[in-house]
Write a protein that holds these residues in place. Structure first.
Motif, short mmCIF file in Angstrom:
data_model
loop_
_atom_site.label_atom_id
_atom_site.label_comp_id
_atom_site.label_asym_id
_atom_site.label_seq_id
_atom_site.Cartn_x
_atom_site.Cartn_y
_atom_site.Cartn_z
N HIS A 2 46.96 48.21 67.68
CA HIS A 2 46.01 47.18 66.72
C HIS A 2 44.91 48.62 66.13
CE1 HIS A 2 45.80 45.97 71.60
NE2 HIS A 2 46.23 44.44 70.24
N PHE A 3 44.66 47.22 64.92
CA PHE A 3 44.35 48.37 64.06
C PHE A 3 43.32 47.08 63.10
CE2 PHE A 3 48.59 49.93 63.76
CZ PHE A 3 48.83 50.85 63.58
N HIS A 4 42.15 48.64 63.01
CA HIS A 4 41.72 47.29 61.86
C HIS A 4 41.63 46.78 60.35
CE1 HIS A 4 38.93 50.91 60.52
NE2 HIS A 4 39.68 51.63 61.28
N LEU A 5 42.45 48.28 59.67
CA LEU A 5 42.80 48.09 58.52
C LEU A 5 44.14 47.50 58.35
CD1 LEU A 5 41.70 47.62 55.42
CD2 LEU A 5 41.36 49.90 55.51
N VAL A 6 44.63 46.51 57.57
CA VAL A 6 45.94 46.74 57.18
C VAL A 6 46.26 45.55 55.66
CG1 VAL A 6 46.94 45.93 59.50
CG2 VAL A 6 46.56 44.26 57.83
N GLU A 7 47.13 46.16 55.35
CA GLU A 7 47.69 46.33 53.46
C GLU A 7 48.62 44.54 53.87
OE1 GLU A 7 49.83 47.88 49.26
OE2 GLU A 7 49.10 49.07 51.91
N GLN A 8 47.98 43.96 53.13
CA GLN A 8 49.61 42.90 52.97
C GLN A 8 50.29 43.22 52.38
OE1 GLN A 8 48.35 38.65 52.13
NE2 GLN A 8 50.88 38.86 52.92
N VAL A 9 51.95 43.34 51.85
CA VAL A 9 52.75 44.29 50.79
C VAL A 9 52.85 43.06 50.00
CG1 VAL A 9 54.28 45.70 50.82
CG2 VAL A 9 53.20 46.04 53.10
N PHE A 10 53.87 42.14 50.33
CA PHE A 10 54.53 41.34 49.85
C PHE A 10 53.52 40.31 48.98
CE2 PHE A 10 58.42 43.13 52.21
CZ PHE A 10 58.35 44.11 50.86
N GLU A 11 54.08 39.22 47.84
CA GLU A 11 52.83 38.45 47.17
C GLU A 11 53.90 37.03 48.94
OE1 GLU A 11 50.49 37.04 44.89
OE2 GLU A 11 49.68 38.65 46.25
N VAL A 12 53.83 37.22 49.84
CA VAL A 12 54.18 36.15 50.32
C VAL A 12 52.93 34.81 50.87
CG1 VAL A 12 56.45 36.97 50.66
CG2 VAL A 12 54.06 37.65 52.64
N PRO A 13 53.19 33.90 51.79
CA PRO A 13 51.59 32.90 52.80
C PRO A 13 51.06 33.92 53.52
CG PRO A 13 53.42 31.98 51.73
CD PRO A 13 53.95 33.26 51.47
#
Length: 157
Positions: free
Chosen positions: A24-35
């Motif tokens: 479980h993480f409190h910070l994640v990065e969305q890598v791609f421009e996807v929905p």
């Protein structure tokens, strides 16, 4: 797809006891421009709880969102999708409420599966499947929002 860093992992989360082996993480990065799918599920009330509790999950593919929303352990599910700017009319990300998720086949390649999702902003196909909307033929309704006929408009999550 999400990118995580170890420094943002919740090491002593109460969730660790509920799901051993899952991080479980409190910070994640969305890598791609996807929905970005936001799936809100209501668990049945446990003994001693006055009201059932809602849990939220994130996914980057329509198929994964459908899998989470249709799990038999939920009393209810709601699905929203954050559409990236290239999928909207004004080029900015927009949050849409999903009314239905369809498993489809490509008109020119029947064995090729894609996902069509109907929202309050219109129908879309999962761009990761690379099938145009006009080539997606609905085959099986996999999930439907039971509240989609209500007058809630754009729901908050």
């Amino acid at each position: 797809m999400f990118r995580v860093q170890g420094q943002f992992e919740l090491a002593n989360s109460v969730l660790n006891a509920m799901a051993p082996g899952i991080q479980h993480f409190h910070l994640v990065e969305q890598v791609f421009e996807v929905p970005l799918w936001i799936i809100k599920v209501r668990q049945p009330a446990s003994f001693g709880e006055e009201q059932p509790r809602w849990t939220r999950f994130l996914a980057t593919r329509a198929a994964d969102a459908c899998g989470i929303a249709t799990s038999m352990q939920w009393e209810r599910s709601r699905v929203h999708v954050l559409l990236p700017g290239y999928m909207t009319t004004h080029g900015m990300p927009v949050l849409a409420r999903c009314a239905a998720l369809w498993e489809c086949s490509a008109a020119d390649d029947v064995g090729r599966i894609t996902w069509l999702f109907e929202t309050d902003l219109g129908p879309f196909v999962d761009p990761q499947d690379e099938v145009p909307l006009n080539k997606a033929e609905k085959s099986t309704l996999r999930w439907k929002d039971l509240d989609s006929c209500s007058a809630e408009g754009h729901a908050t999550i």
